[in-house]
Design a protein around this motif. Structure first.
Motif, PDB file in Angstrom:
ATOM      1  N   SER A 132       0.849  -1.192   0.000  1.00  0.00           N
ATOM      2  CA  SER A 132       0.000   0.000   0.000  1.00  0.00           C
ATOM      3  C   SER A 132       0.880   1.236   0.000  1.00  0.00           C
ATOM      4  N   GLY A 133       0.255   2.400  -0.154  1.00  0.00           N
ATOM      5  CA  GLY A 133       0.996   3.647  -0.237  1.00  0.00           C
ATOM      6  C   GLY A 133       1.090   4.137  -1.665  1.00  0.00           C
ATOM      7  N   SER A 134       1.553   5.372  -1.832  1.00  0.00           N
ATOM      8  CA  SER A 134       1.606   5.985  -3.155  1.00  0.00           C
ATOM      9  C   SER A 134       2.841   5.586  -3.948  1.00  0.00           C
ATOM     10  N   GLN A 135       3.868   5.055  -3.281  1.00  0.00           N
ATOM     11  CA  GLN A 135       5.064   4.548  -3.943  1.00  0.00           C
ATOM     12  C   GLN A 135       5.319   3.136  -3.424  1.00  0.00           C
ATOM     13  N   ARG A 136       5.284   2.143  -4.323  1.00  0.00           N
ATOM     14  CA  ARG A 136       5.319   0.751  -3.887  1.00  0.00           C
ATOM     15  C   ARG A 136       6.389  -0.032  -4.646  1.00  0.00           C
ATOM     16  N   PRO A 137       7.537  -0.279  -4.022  1.00  0.00           N
ATOM     17  CA  PRO A 137       8.537  -1.146  -4.645  1.00  0.00           C
ATOM     18  C   PRO A 137       8.029  -2.586  -4.749  1.00  0.00           C
ATOM     19  N   VAL A 138       8.297  -3.208  -5.884  1.00  0.00           N
ATOM     20  CA  VAL A 138       7.940  -4.604  -6.115  1.00  0.00           C
ATOM     21  C   VAL A 138       9.077  -5.251  -6.893  1.00  0.00           C
ATOM     22  N   GLY A 139       9.503  -6.443  -6.474  1.00  0.00           N
ATOM     23  CA  GLY A 139      10.560  -7.110  -7.217  1.00  0.00           C
ATOM     24  C   GLY A 139      11.083  -8.331  -6.494  1.00  0.00           C
ATOM     25  N   MET A 140      12.367  -8.636  -6.712  1.00  0.00           N
ATOM     26  CA  MET A 140      12.967  -9.864  -6.215  1.00  0.00           C
ATOM     27  C   MET A 140      14.137  -9.579  -5.296  1.00  0.00           C
ATOM     28  N   ILE A 141      14.312 -10.453  -4.298  1.00  0.00           N
ATOM     29  CA  ILE A 141      15.475 -10.415  -3.414  1.00  0.00           C
ATOM     30  C   ILE A 141      16.385 -11.569  -3.796  1.00  0.00           C
ATOM     31  N   PHE A 142      17.627 -11.223  -4.146  1.00  0.00           N
ATOM     32  CA  PHE A 142      18.633 -12.189  -4.584  1.00  0.00           C
ATOM     33  C   PHE A 142      19.633 -12.468  -3.465  1.00  0.00           C
ATOM     34  N   PRO A 143      20.304 -13.626  -3.513  1.00  0.00           N
ATOM     35  CA  PRO A 143      21.417 -13.844  -2.593  1.00  0.00           C
ATOM     36  C   PRO A 143      22.507 -12.809  -2.820  1.00  0.00           C
ATOM     37  N   GLY A 144      23.179 -12.419  -1.732  1.00  0.00           N
ATOM     38  CA  GLY A 144      24.291 -11.497  -1.840  1.00  0.00           C
ATOM     39  C   GLY A 144      25.532 -12.107  -1.239  1.00  0.00           C
ATOM     40  N   ASP A 145      25.882 -11.648  -0.017  1.00  0.00           N
ATOM     41  CA  ASP A 145      27.008 -12.229   0.706  1.00  0.00           C
ATOM     42  C   ASP A 145      26.564 -12.509   2.136  1.00  0.00           C
ATOM     43  N   SER A 146      27.514 -12.723   3.041  1.00  0.00           N
ATOM     44  CA  SER A 146      27.154 -13.076   4.420  1.00  0.00           C
ATOM     45  C   SER A 146      26.475 -11.934   5.156  1.00  0.00           C
ATOM     46  N   MET A 147      26.589 -10.716   4.644  1.00  0.00           N
ATOM     47  CA  MET A 147      26.017  -9.544   5.300  1.00  0.00           C
ATOM     48  C   MET A 147      24.742  -9.038   4.643  1.00  0.00           C
ATOM     49  N   ARG A 148      24.592  -9.277   3.350  1.00  0.00           N
ATOM     50  CA  ARG A 148      23.527  -8.598   2.617  1.00  0.00           C
ATOM     51  C   ARG A 148      22.903  -9.489   1.553  1.00  0.00           C
ATOM     52  N   GLN A 149      21.618  -9.227   1.304  1.00  0.00           N
ATOM     53  CA  GLN A 149      20.960  -9.673   0.084  1.00  0.00           C
ATOM     54  C   GLN A 149      20.757  -8.452  -0.811  1.00  0.00           C
ATOM     55  N   VAL A 150      20.284  -8.704  -2.025  1.00  0.00           N
ATOM     56  CA  VAL A 150      20.124  -7.618  -2.994  1.00  0.00           C
ATOM     57  C   VAL A 150      18.715  -7.642  -3.567  1.00  0.00           C
ATOM     58  N   PHE A 151      18.043  -6.497  -3.493  1.00  0.00           N
ATOM     59  CA  PHE A 151      16.718  -6.334  -4.094  1.00  0.00           C
ATOM     60  C   PHE A 151      16.855  -5.629  -5.431  1.00  0.00           C
ATOM     61  N   LEU A 152      16.183  -6.154  -6.440  1.00  0.00           N
ATOM     62  CA  LEU A 152      16.032  -5.497  -7.746  1.00  0.00           C
ATOM     63  C   LEU A 152      14.548  -5.488  -8.088  1.00  0.00           C
ATOM     64  N   GLY A 153      14.048  -4.341  -8.505  1.00  0.00           N
ATOM     65  CA  GLY A 153      12.631  -4.272  -8.846  1.00  0.00           C
ATOM     66  C   GLY A 153      12.274  -2.945  -9.471  1.00  0.00           C
ATOM     67  N   THR A 154      10.996  -2.642  -9.432  1.00  0.00           N
ATOM     68  CA  THR A 154      10.504  -1.400 -10.014  1.00  0.00           C
ATOM     69  C   THR A 154       9.526  -0.731  -9.057  1.00  0.00           C
ATOM     70  N   LEU A 155       9.191   0.511  -9.373  1.00  0.00           N
ATOM     71  CA  LEU A 155       8.339   1.330  -8.526  1.00  0.00           C
ATOM     72  C   LEU A 155       6.951   1.451  -9.139  1.00  0.00           C
ATOM     73  N   VAL A 156       5.939   1.085  -8.369  1.00  0.00           N
ATOM     74  CA  VAL A 156       4.544   1.274  -8.763  1.00  0.00           C
ATOM     75  C   VAL A 156       4.056   2.560  -8.098  1.00  0.00           C
ATOM     76  N   LEU A 157       3.395   3.417  -8.857  1.00  0.00           N
ATOM     77  CA  LEU A 157       3.007   4.731  -8.360  1.00  0.00           C
ATOM     78  C   LEU A 157       1.489   4.886  -8.301  1.00  0.00           C
ATOM     79  N   GLY A 158       1.036   5.636  -7.285  1.00  0.00           N
ATOM     80  CA  GLY A 158      -0.363   6.031  -7.195  1.00  0.00           C
ATOM     81  C   GLY A 158      -1.318   4.857  -7.263  1.00  0.00           C
ATOM     82  N   ASP A 159      -2.320   4.966  -8.159  1.00  0.00           N
ATOM     83  CA  ASP A 159      -3.347   3.927  -8.257  1.00  0.00           C
ATOM     84  C   ASP A 159      -3.051   2.907  -9.361  1.00  0.00           C
ATOM     85  N   GLU A 160      -1.810   2.873  -9.844  1.00  0.00           N
ATOM     86  CA  GLU A 160      -1.442   1.877 -10.848  1.00  0.00           C
ATOM     87  C   GLU A 160      -1.639   0.470 -10.291  1.00  0.00           C
ATOM     88  N   LYS A 161      -2.096  -0.430 -11.126  1.00  0.00           N
ATOM     89  CA  LYS A 161      -2.329  -1.817 -10.737  1.00  0.00           C
ATOM     90  C   LYS A 161      -1.282  -2.758 -11.308  1.00  0.00           C
TER      91      LYS A 161
END
Length: 208
Positions: A132-161
């Motif tokens: 929910s909200g006016s800016q909504r990240p959507v995407g995938m979380i990939f393996p990274g290293d022992s400290m971090r994972q990595v998210f890659l995705g796109t931004l959904v805005l407003g009432d976009e479906k």
């Protein structure tokens, strides 16, 4: 921000924006390696994430927000990440903080109330969506290293479906490191997003 979305074949339906549906489709490649899937721009942003973090904090402090930054503790400490990935699947209370205005007239520190985010298994990776909200990240979380994972995705805005496919529009592409910063507490660090801020941080706390 008001540009038309790409053709339907490049889009992912988000069912009423309250369910996570196949975010793997946002990433065109079937790879499990984030460096293969990421655009050149996002590889650069992630490489320079700490520089962006320090710059954003400096702008926010110069704007009179030192007390708010201090109150957030580990959340806004660039070096607070600890070993503890991957982040578990489930629903989360996710709170967004924007640091360091990109242009005059915007605020150097904005903290939003908590929304609901969801992480769930998706074809060997993890799908992520802010529901929910006016800016909504959507995407995938990939393996990274022992400290971090990595998210890659796109931004959904407003009432976009629908979410635009990653890589189609640099202004909509998002990248972040996912880090554990305490017991049952994680964050996503988005360096240099296209709009508004120098750095976005999403705090993630399990909903139950």
């Amino acid at each position: 921000m008001n540009r038309l979305l790409a053709p339907a074949a490049a889009l992912l339906t988000l069912t009423a924006c309250n369910a996570l549906t196949g975010p793997r489709e946002i990433i065109g490649s079937e790879t499990q390696q984030w460096r293969v899937a990421a655009t050149g721009g996002d590889r650069t942003r992630l490489r320079d994430w700490r520089t962006a973090f320090i710059e954003a904090l400096a702008k926010a402090r110069a704007g009179g927000h030192g007390r708010e930054i201090a109150a957030e503790g580990a959340l806004l400490d660039p070096d607070a990440g600890i070993v503890g990935v991957p982040i578990p699947n489930g629903d989360y209370r996710c709170r967004v903080i924007k640091l360091g205005a990109k242009q005059s007239g915007l605020l150097d520190y904005v903290a939003y109330p908590a929304f609901t985010c969801r992480i769930q298994p998706d074809k060997g990776l993890q799908g992520f969506a802010k529901l929910s909200g006016s800016q909504r990240p959507v995407g995938m979380i990939f393996p990274g290293d022992s400290m971090r994972q990595v998210f890659l995705g796109t931004l959904v805005l407003g009432d976009e479906k629908r979410a635009m496919q990653y890589g189609r529009d640099p202004d909509r592409d998002l990248s972040a490191f996912v880090e554990k910063i305490g017991p049952n507490r994680w964050r996503m660090v988005f360096p240099r997003p296209a709009f508004e801020s120098t750095l976005d941080v999403i705090e993630l706390i399990p909903a139950s």
